[in-house]
Design an enzyme around this catalytic site. Structure first.
Site: not given
Length: 311
Positions: A51-52
């Site tokens: 997840l960025d």
């Protein structure tokens, strides 16, 4: 001369389960994983897809035997809540990039709803330059940082659902459920182009991964403040990853054979699993302990992944 003895290393624990973590903005998925692994003193842990750092929300972490099934969540649909700002395009497609251009926003809420509806179903996305996708062994973002643009092929992804949450122009918040490999930044940019004004993403929060949801997630700060027993109580069982699969229960003799990797005839089972031909099945013993996952095909239940501990 006084010598200082090295601090003894803390013993690692053999844990099996799934932690639903609410990752904060600004922390990478790997850093979040390592912090959680240290808190749990776990021997083995892994996440189920990055997840960025600029995104927050659900990051399922697998411990022990659960890591065998992390690929299932990598392949699963994801659900996000996202906010985009219309009228401004950036180099990265989000608020971290430099502004490329600005345009007037002349659309209304009805036009926004109509634009969202156009993106439901199979669509083709061109991956953004600022992404970890590799070209000739090199991540695209490295080319982008060097001021280079390389050709990227469009990829087909599926938008399962796309709904407007709020519209306070130029800001639009939407909820999207999409297949793996979907870039929500690119989706926001494409919606902006469909509206004739461009857009960039200003907020991204993941609320679902496959059958798992954010409502049961815990933050790292809460874990840090908890006792070890309280932390352990937050771990979901391994089969939380497999809840969409039909299940079958084996008696003691069949369970022993299954755990030795033997294929079982479906006719030997007390009850056949409600699985499609070639479908995957959760397998339990008579005491409801998970034994693993099997594939039902041609009248046979074939072991695919075994759970060593019966977690």
């Amino acid at each position: 001369m006084t010598t200082v003895s090295p601090r003894p290393r803390m013993a690692r624990r053999a844990l099996d389960g799934v932690l639903l973590l609410d990752k904060p903005v600004g922390l990478s998925s790997n850093d979040a994983l390592m912090r959680a692994k240290r808190l749990y003193q776990a021997k083995k842990a892994g996440h189920t897809g990055t997840l960025d750092p600029l995104a927050s929300g659900l990051l399922p972490l697998c411990f022990g035997e659960a890591t065998k099934f992390s690929q299932d969540l990598l392949e699963a649909d994801k659900t996000y809540e996202a906010t985009m700002r219309l009228g401004v395009r950036t180099t990265t497609g989000d608020a971290e990039g430099d502004v490329l251009d600005t345009r007037d926003v002349s659309c209304d809420e009805a036009a926004v709803r109509a634009a969202l509806a156009r993106f439901v179903g199979e669509i083709v996305q061109v991956p953004p330059m600022y992404s970890a996708l590799k070209r000739d062994g090199k991540p695209l973002y490295e080319y982008a940082r060097a001021g280079q643009t390389v050709e990227r092929e469009g990829r087909t992804v599926t938008i399962r659902a796309l709904a407007l949450v709020s519209c306070a122009l130029p800001d639009v918040t939407f909820r999207v459920t999409c297949s793996k490999g979907t870039y929500v930044r690119t989706l926001a940019e494409d919606i902006g182009e469909a509206l004739g004004c461009g857009a960039h993403l200003t907020m991204l929060r993941r609320t679902g991964v496959g059958p798992l949801t954010l409502e049961h997630a815990v933050t790292l700060d809460a874990l840090d403040a908890a006792t070890q027993d309280e932390r352990d109580a937050r771990l979901a069982p391994v089969d939380a990853l497999l809840s969409t699969f039909p299940c079958v229960k084996l008696d003691a003799a069949l369970a022993t054979r299954f755990l030795h990797g033997q294929r079982l005839k479906l006719s030997e089972l007390a009850a056949r699993p409600d699985a499609a031909e070639g479908g995957r099945v959760r397998v339990y013993d008579a005491d409801d302990r998970l034994l693993g996952v099997a594939r039902a095909s041609e009248g046979v239940l074939a072991p695919e992944r075994l759970v060593v501990t019966g977690a």
